[in-house]
Design a protein around this motif. Structure first.
Motif, short mmCIF file in Angstrom:
data_model
loop_
_atom_site.label_atom_id
_atom_site.label_comp_id
_atom_site.label_asym_id
_atom_site.label_seq_id
_atom_site.Cartn_x
_atom_site.Cartn_y
_atom_site.Cartn_z
N ILE A 54 0.94 -1.42 -0.21
CA ILE A 54 0.10 0.12 0.02
C ILE A 54 1.21 1.05 0.35
O ILE A 54 0.85 2.57 -0.71
CB ILE A 54 -0.97 0.17 0.91
CG1 ILE A 54 -1.34 -0.21 1.27
CG2 ILE A 54 -1.59 1.23 1.52
CD1 ILE A 54 -2.83 -1.66 2.69
N SER A 55 2.14 1.09 0.66
CA SER A 55 3.08 2.11 1.34
C SER A 55 3.69 2.77 -0.73
O SER A 55 3.23 3.72 -0.43
CB SER A 55 4.27 1.90 2.10
OG SER A 55 4.80 3.11 1.64
N SER A 56 3.63 1.28 -1.12
CA SER A 56 4.71 1.97 -2.61
C SER A 56 3.94 2.26 -3.42
O SER A 56 3.85 3.26 -4.52
CB SER A 56 5.61 0.16 -2.85
OG SER A 56 5.44 0.70 -1.45
N LEU A 57 2.45 1.81 -3.51
CA LEU A 57 1.30 1.75 -4.83
C LEU A 57 1.25 3.81 -4.30
O LEU A 57 1.15 4.22 -5.17
CB LEU A 57 0.29 1.35 -4.23
CG LEU A 57 -0.66 1.13 -5.11
CD1 LEU A 57 -0.19 0.83 -6.83
CD2 LEU A 57 -1.90 0.70 -5.22
N LEU A 58 0.62 4.36 -2.92
CA LEU A 58 0.10 5.30 -2.69
C LEU A 58 2.06 6.12 -2.97
O LEU A 58 1.10 7.42 -3.97
CB LEU A 58 0.18 5.60 -1.39
CG LEU A 58 -1.19 5.36 -1.08
CD1 LEU A 58 -1.27 4.97 0.33
CD2 LEU A 58 -2.70 5.60 -1.56
N THR A 59 2.74 6.30 -3.30
CA THR A 59 4.08 6.88 -2.59
C THR A 59 4.02 7.08 -4.72
O THR A 59 4.24 8.02 -5.23
CB THR A 59 5.12 5.71 -2.74
OG1 THR A 59 5.09 6.50 -0.89
CG2 THR A 59 6.50 6.96 -3.01
N ALA A 60 4.04 5.71 -5.39
CA ALA A 60 4.42 6.05 -7.03
C ALA A 60 2.93 6.75 -7.56
O ALA A 60 2.95 8.33 -8.41
CB ALA A 60 3.35 4.79 -7.52
N CYS A 91 6.17 -6.39 -3.18
CA CYS A 91 6.28 -6.34 -2.74
C CYS A 91 4.73 -7.26 -2.42
O CYS A 91 4.29 -8.25 -1.40
CB CYS A 91 5.72 -4.87 -1.23
SG CYS A 91 6.61 -3.79 -1.01
N LEU A 92 3.64 -6.58 -3.19
CA LEU A 92 2.67 -8.10 -2.98
C LEU A 92 3.19 -9.08 -3.71
O LEU A 92 1.63 -10.08 -2.76
CB LEU A 92 1.48 -6.79 -4.62
CG LEU A 92 0.64 -7.91 -4.25
CD1 LEU A 92 -0.78 -7.91 -3.12
CD2 LEU A 92 -1.01 -7.46 -5.51
N GLY A 93 3.47 -9.25 -4.55
CA GLY A 93 4.05 -11.25 -4.66
C GLY A 93 4.84 -11.52 -3.64
O GLY A 93 4.74 -12.87 -2.77
N ILE A 94 5.56 -10.87 -2.63
CA ILE A 94 6.60 -10.73 -1.83
C ILE A 94 5.24 -11.67 -0.53
O ILE A 94 4.85 -12.74 0.20
CB ILE A 94 7.12 -10.35 -1.13
CG1 ILE A 94 8.28 -10.40 -2.24
CG2 ILE A 94 8.01 -10.82 0.68
CD1 ILE A 94 8.94 -9.76 -1.95
#
Length: 307
Positions: free
Chosen positions: A185-191, A289-292
């Motif tokens: 969620i953090s990485s998606l929001l940052t993107a 991150c989602l895959g992991i």
């Protein structure tokens, strides 16, 4: 404060930095010594938020002291005296276990510095490398696009810091809701925030993007330290957290050089392009991150079935 010799000032700053490096690692590892589970995650978020708040207040206090005379600005570090006294008289000494010796790369709870710790340190390095573009490139982009009300950037940066503090205070609750999906969620929001910066044509849009990035930024860092305190054995927390912080600080230091290199190699050194690169990096990070996380859940499910 007592010297005007620049050589002594620089030398003493190195001493100050060494002390801060020790303090920052212990600030997180002590949380893992005294707290467990969701309470630990909540307090790691609090630590991140209060660190930002303290930095802002210290900068303000130092500025006011400098108005008296510039050496007085160093008096802001006197706050360490009551902190030291509070720790000495109130905080109990935690029980310490000697970390067991194992080779690097085991990745298990047997002790030592595992590949998992090094991997999390590397993740922080990459995260900080591309998140620092907000500080170094936003003003340049506003100038490149000749946006009106460019002076609002200072307020936007303040709101950016405010959003990181709010996210830090809310991290415990967010972690309780989303668990290992938090970095996705953090990485998606940052993107998303960097895409908005890439498209931005007004300071208002820039501010909205910075609020999104600031909020998501403050979710990622506490998550990494929360996971670190879970996966390392007792007695190895401080060294593991120190390695993660080295990765974070090196990423912040190397950010302008790496971004410059990316611009030179791509033939596009504009600030807008650097935001696009960051958006792509964080989108890839979100998918990883989602895959992991999904793979981790499947492994746990299979383990439960076999047992």
């Amino acid at each position: 404060m007592l010297t005007t010799n620049i050589t002594w000032i620089l030398a003493l700053r190195l001493v100050l930095g060494a002390g801060l490096g020790m303090f920052n690692s212990l600030a997180v590892s002590l949380i893992s010594d005294f707290f467990e589970g969701d309470e630990r995650a909540q307090l790691v978020g609090f630590q991140s938020a209060v660190q930002g708040l303290g930095s802002s207040l210290a900068t303000f206090v130092a500025g006011q002291l400098a108005l008296i005379d510039w050496p007085f600005a160093f008096l802001c570090y006197a706050i360490t005296i009551p902190i030291a006294l509070l720790f000495f008289f109130i905080i109990p000494e935690p029980e310490r276990e000697e970390p067991t010796v194992s080779s690097i790369g085991t990745g298990h709870r047997g002790g030592g510095i595992s590949l998992s710790v090094l991997g999390l340190g590397a993740a922080l390095f990459l995260f900080m490398t591309f998140i620092m573009i907000v500080y170094t490139k936003t003003g340049i982009m506003i100038a490149e696009k000749s946006m009106p009300n460019a002076g609002f950037l200072g307020t936007a940066l303040t709101l950016f810091s405010l959003s990181t503090m709010i996210a830090g205070f809310l991290f415990g609750r967010i972690y309780k809701w989303f668990r290992n999906y938090a970095p996705f969620i953090s990485s998606l929001l940052t993107a998303t925030g960097f895409v908005l910066l890439w498209f931005a044509q007004s300071v208002t849009m820039v501010t909205v993007a910075m609020l999104i990035i600031g909020f998501s930024f403050a979710l990622f860092i506490p998550y990494i330290f929360t996971i670190l305190t879970k996966i390392v054995p007792k007695g190895s927390e401080t060294i593991s957290i120190s390695i993660a912080m080295v990765g974070s600080n090196l990423g912040a230091f190397a950010s302008p050089y790496i971004i410059k290199l990316v611009g030179v190699l791509s033939g596009n050194e504009t600030a807008s392009f650097s935001f696009l690169v960051s958006a792509i990096v964080f989108m890839i990070a979100a998918l990883l991150c989602l895959g992991i996380t999904i793979r981790g859940k499947e492994s746990k499910t299979q383990t439960a079935v076999h047992s």
